[in-house]
Design a protein around this motif. Structure first.
Motif, PDB file in Angstrom:
ATOM      1  N   GLN A  99     -16.814   9.659  -1.904  1.00 19.04           N
ATOM      2  CA  GLN A  99     -17.566   8.893  -2.889  1.00 19.04           C
ATOM      3  C   GLN A  99     -17.941   7.523  -2.340  1.00 19.04           C
ATOM      4  O   GLN A  99     -17.198   6.932  -1.567  1.00 19.04           O
ATOM      5  N   ASP A 100     -19.090   7.058  -2.751  1.00 17.59           N
ATOM      6  CA  ASP A 100     -19.454   5.666  -2.536  1.00 17.59           C
ATOM      7  C   ASP A 100     -20.212   5.196  -3.766  1.00 17.59           C
ATOM      8  O   ASP A 100     -20.755   5.998  -4.507  1.00 17.59           O
ATOM      9  N   ALA A 101     -20.170   3.894  -4.001  1.00 13.98           N
ATOM     10  CA  ALA A 101     -20.775   3.354  -5.214  1.00 13.98           C
ATOM     11  C   ALA A 101     -20.971   1.861  -5.051  1.00 13.98           C
ATOM     12  O   ALA A 101     -20.253   1.226  -4.280  1.00 13.98           O
ATOM     13  N   PRO A 102     -21.920   1.287  -5.781  1.00 14.01           N
ATOM     14  CA  PRO A 102     -21.993  -0.165  -5.829  1.00 14.01           C
ATOM     15  C   PRO A 102     -20.688  -0.687  -6.424  1.00 14.01           C
ATOM     16  O   PRO A 102     -20.183  -0.148  -7.411  1.00 14.01           O
ATOM     17  N   ALA A 103     -20.113  -1.692  -5.790  1.00 11.75           N
ATOM     18  CA  ALA A 103     -18.795  -2.194  -6.204  1.00 11.75           C
ATOM     19  C   ALA A 103     -18.769  -2.618  -7.667  1.00 11.75           C
ATOM     20  O   ALA A 103     -17.765  -2.467  -8.347  1.00 11.75           O
ATOM     21  N   GLY A 104     -19.863  -3.138  -8.184  1.00 12.31           N
ATOM     22  CA  GLY A 104     -19.916  -3.566  -9.578  1.00 12.31           C
ATOM     23  C   GLY A 104     -19.911  -2.425 -10.571  1.00 12.31           C
ATOM     24  O   GLY A 104     -19.703  -2.630 -11.759  1.00 12.31           O
ATOM     25  N   TRP A 105     -20.126  -1.191 -10.115  1.00 15.52           N
ATOM     26  CA  TRP A 105     -20.174  -0.044 -11.012  1.00 15.52           C
ATOM     27  C   TRP A 105     -18.859   0.720 -11.068  1.00 15.52           C
ATOM     28  O   TRP A 105     -18.755   1.727 -11.757  1.00 15.52           O
ATOM     29  N   LEU A 106     -17.850   0.261 -10.355  1.00 16.72           N
ATOM     30  CA  LEU A 106     -16.556   0.936 -10.377  1.00 16.72           C
ATOM     31  C   LEU A 106     -15.767   0.533 -11.613  1.00 16.72           C
ATOM     32  O   LEU A 106     -15.893  -0.577 -12.109  1.00 16.72           O
ATOM     33  N   ASN A 107     -14.954   1.467 -12.102  1.00 18.27           N
ATOM     34  CA  ASN A 107     -14.155   1.247 -13.304  1.00 18.27           C
ATOM     35  C   ASN A 107     -12.671   1.251 -12.982  1.00 18.27           C
ATOM     36  O   ASN A 107     -12.236   1.872 -12.004  1.00 18.27           O
ATOM     37  N   ASP A 108     -11.901   0.588 -13.821  1.00 16.55           N
ATOM     38  CA  ASP A 108     -10.450   0.613 -13.702  1.00 16.55           C
ATOM     39  C   ASP A 108     -10.000   2.062 -13.865  1.00 16.55           C
ATOM     40  O   ASP A 108     -10.412   2.738 -14.800  1.00 16.55           O
ATOM     41  N   PRO A 109      -9.129   2.561 -12.965  1.00 17.73           N
ATOM     42  CA  PRO A 109      -8.763   3.975 -13.027  1.00 17.73           C
ATOM     43  C   PRO A 109      -7.828   4.336 -14.174  1.00 17.73           C
ATOM     44  O   PRO A 109      -7.720   5.502 -14.554  1.00 17.73           O
ATOM     45  N   GLY A 110      -7.152   3.345 -14.738  1.00 22.28           N
ATOM     46  CA  GLY A 110      -6.215   3.642 -15.826  1.00 22.28           C
ATOM     47  C   GLY A 110      -5.144   4.612 -15.357  1.00 22.28           C
ATOM     48  O   GLY A 110      -4.513   4.412 -14.338  1.00 22.28           O
ATOM     49  N   HIS A 111      -4.984   5.709 -16.097  1.00 20.05           N
ATOM     50  CA  HIS A 111      -3.979   6.716 -15.759  1.00 20.05           C
ATOM     51  C   HIS A 111      -4.622   7.972 -15.194  1.00 20.05           C
ATOM     52  O   HIS A 111      -4.050   9.062 -15.278  1.00 20.05           O
ATOM     53  N   SER A 112      -5.814   7.834 -14.609  1.00 24.53           N
ATOM     54  CA  SER A 112      -6.512   8.983 -14.048  1.00 24.53           C
ATOM     55  C   SER A 112      -5.746   9.572 -12.875  1.00 24.53           C
ATOM     56  O   SER A 112      -5.011   8.885 -12.174  1.00 24.53           O
ATOM     57  N   GLU A 113      -5.957  10.860 -12.658  1.00 27.46           N
ATOM     58  CA  GLU A 113      -5.380  11.530 -11.492  1.00 27.46           C
ATOM     59  C   GLU A 113      -5.985  10.913 -10.230  1.00 27.46           C
ATOM     60  O   GLU A 113      -7.166  10.576 -10.197  1.00 27.46           O
ATOM     61  N   ARG A 114      -5.161  10.739  -9.202  1.00 29.28           N
ATOM     62  CA  ARG A 114      -5.625  10.133  -7.955  1.00 29.28           C
ATOM     63  C   ARG A 114      -5.986  11.199  -6.929  1.00 29.28           C
ATOM     64  O   ARG A 114      -5.343  12.251  -6.864  1.00 29.28           O
ATOM     65  N   CYS A 115      -6.992  10.908  -6.133  1.00 27.31           N
ATOM     66  CA  CYS A 115      -7.429  11.799  -5.061  1.00 27.31           C
ATOM     67  C   CYS A 115      -6.283  11.951  -4.049  1.00 27.31           C
ATOM     68  O   CYS A 115      -5.759  10.955  -3.540  1.00 27.31           O
ATOM     69  N   SER A 116      -5.905  13.186  -3.751  1.00 30.05           N
ATOM     70  CA  SER A 116      -4.784  13.428  -2.840  1.00 30.05           C
ATOM     71  C   SER A 116      -5.122  13.028  -1.404  1.00 30.05           C
ATOM     72  O   SER A 116      -4.256  12.556  -0.665  1.00 30.05           O
ATOM     73  N   ARG A 117      -6.384  13.186  -1.004  1.00 29.66           N
ATOM     74  CA  ARG A 117      -6.777  12.782   0.363  1.00 29.66           C
ATOM     75  C   ARG A 117      -6.715  11.269   0.521  1.00 29.66           C
ATOM     76  O   ARG A 117      -6.208  10.768   1.523  1.00 29.66           O
ATOM     77  N   CYS A 118      -7.192  10.529  -0.464  1.00 36.54           N
ATOM     78  CA  CYS A 118      -7.117   9.062  -0.405  1.00 36.54           C
ATOM     79  C   CYS A 118      -5.659   8.608  -0.393  1.00 36.54           C
ATOM     80  O   CYS A 118      -5.289   7.718   0.372  1.00 36.54           O
ATOM     81  N   ALA A 119      -4.822   9.239  -1.230  1.00 36.17           N
ATOM     82  CA  ALA A 119      -3.414   8.867  -1.305  1.00 36.17           C
ATOM     83  C   ALA A 119      -2.722   9.090   0.039  1.00 36.17           C
ATOM     84  O   ALA A 119      -1.928   8.253   0.487  1.00 36.17           O
ATOM     85  N   ALA A 120      -3.036  10.197   0.714  1.00 33.43           N
ATOM     86  CA  ALA A 120      -2.433  10.479   2.019  1.00 33.43           C
ATOM     87  C   ALA A 120      -2.890   9.459   3.058  1.00 33.43           C
ATOM     88  O   ALA A 120      -2.085   9.004   3.887  1.00 33.43           O
ATOM     89  N   LEU A 121      -4.159   9.074   3.022  1.00 30.68           N
ATOM     90  CA  LEU A 121      -4.675   8.093   3.987  1.00 30.68           C
ATOM     91  C   LEU A 121      -4.079   6.707   3.744  1.00 30.68           C
ATOM     92  O   LEU A 121      -3.760   5.990   4.703  1.00 30.68           O
ATOM     93  N   VAL A 122      -3.899   6.332   2.486  1.00 26.99           N
ATOM     94  CA  VAL A 122      -3.267   5.043   2.167  1.00 26.99           C
ATOM     95  C   VAL A 122      -1.822   5.059   2.657  1.00 26.99           C
ATOM     96  O   VAL A 122      -1.356   4.097   3.269  1.00 26.99           O
ATOM     97  N   ALA A 123      -1.100   6.163   2.410  1.00 20.83           N
ATOM     98  CA  ALA A 123       0.294   6.274   2.857  1.00 20.83           C
ATOM     99  C   ALA A 123       0.392   6.191   4.371  1.00 20.83           C
ATOM    100  O   ALA A 123       1.301   5.555   4.911  1.00 20.83           O
ATOM    101  N   ARG A 124      -0.557   6.792   5.089  1.00 18.92           N
ATOM    102  CA  ARG A 124      -0.563   6.740   6.555  1.00 18.92           C
ATOM    103  C   ARG A 124      -0.775   5.305   7.038  1.00 18.92           C
ATOM    104  O   ARG A 124      -0.117   4.858   7.976  1.00 18.92           O
ATOM    105  N   GLU A 125      -1.689   4.575   6.394  1.00 22.19           N
ATOM    106  CA  GLU A 125      -1.932   3.177   6.780  1.00 22.19           C
ATOM    107  C   GLU A 125      -0.707   2.310   6.518  1.00 22.19           C
ATOM    108  O   GLU A 125      -0.369   1.446   7.325  1.00 22.19           O
ATOM    109  N   VAL A 126      -0.027   2.543   5.400  1.00 23.33           N
ATOM    110  CA  VAL A 126       1.173   1.772   5.077  1.00 23.33           C
ATOM    111  C   VAL A 126       2.271   2.059   6.098  1.00 23.33           C
ATOM    112  O   VAL A 126       2.942   1.152   6.570  1.00 23.33           O
TER     113      VAL A 126
END
Length: 90
Positions: free
Chosen positions: A36-63
């Motif tokens: 996904q890509d989007a204009p930064a001003g059009w993004l919304n607070d995720p609240g309690h939405s389910e998180r993308c598993s691929r993004c979560a794995a990449l964030v964990a790898r960076e950490v």
């Protein structure tokens, strides 16, 4: 979200998975997984939405990479030990 730089966000107000976005240009944010890509001003607070598993794995790898043990003191980047034996090291 105004002033968005990086973090979990959703393109749709409700019901969509949240992705981990980073701003890549003046106003464009792209998800780490590349789905996904989007204009930064059009993004919304995720609240309690389910998180993308691929993004979560990449964030964990960076950490994990940032938490890695630093190189041993007394070694330079090539891994050579510096011994000066009473002389000034160059």
């Amino acid at each position: 979200m105004t002033g968005f730089r990086e973090g979990w966000a959703s393109k749709a107000p409700r019901g969509a998975k949240a992705h981990y976005f980073r701003r890549v240009d003046v106003g464009l944010a792209r998800s780490l997984c590349g789905a996904q890509d989007a204009p930064a001003g059009w993004l919304n607070d995720p609240g309690h939405s389910e998180r993308c598993s691929r993004c979560a794995a990449l964030v964990a790898r960076e950490v994990a990479k940032s938490d890695a043990v630093p190189a041993e003191a007394g070694k330079d980047e090539r891994g050579d030990h510096r011994t000066c034996e009473g002389k000034a090291c160059d």
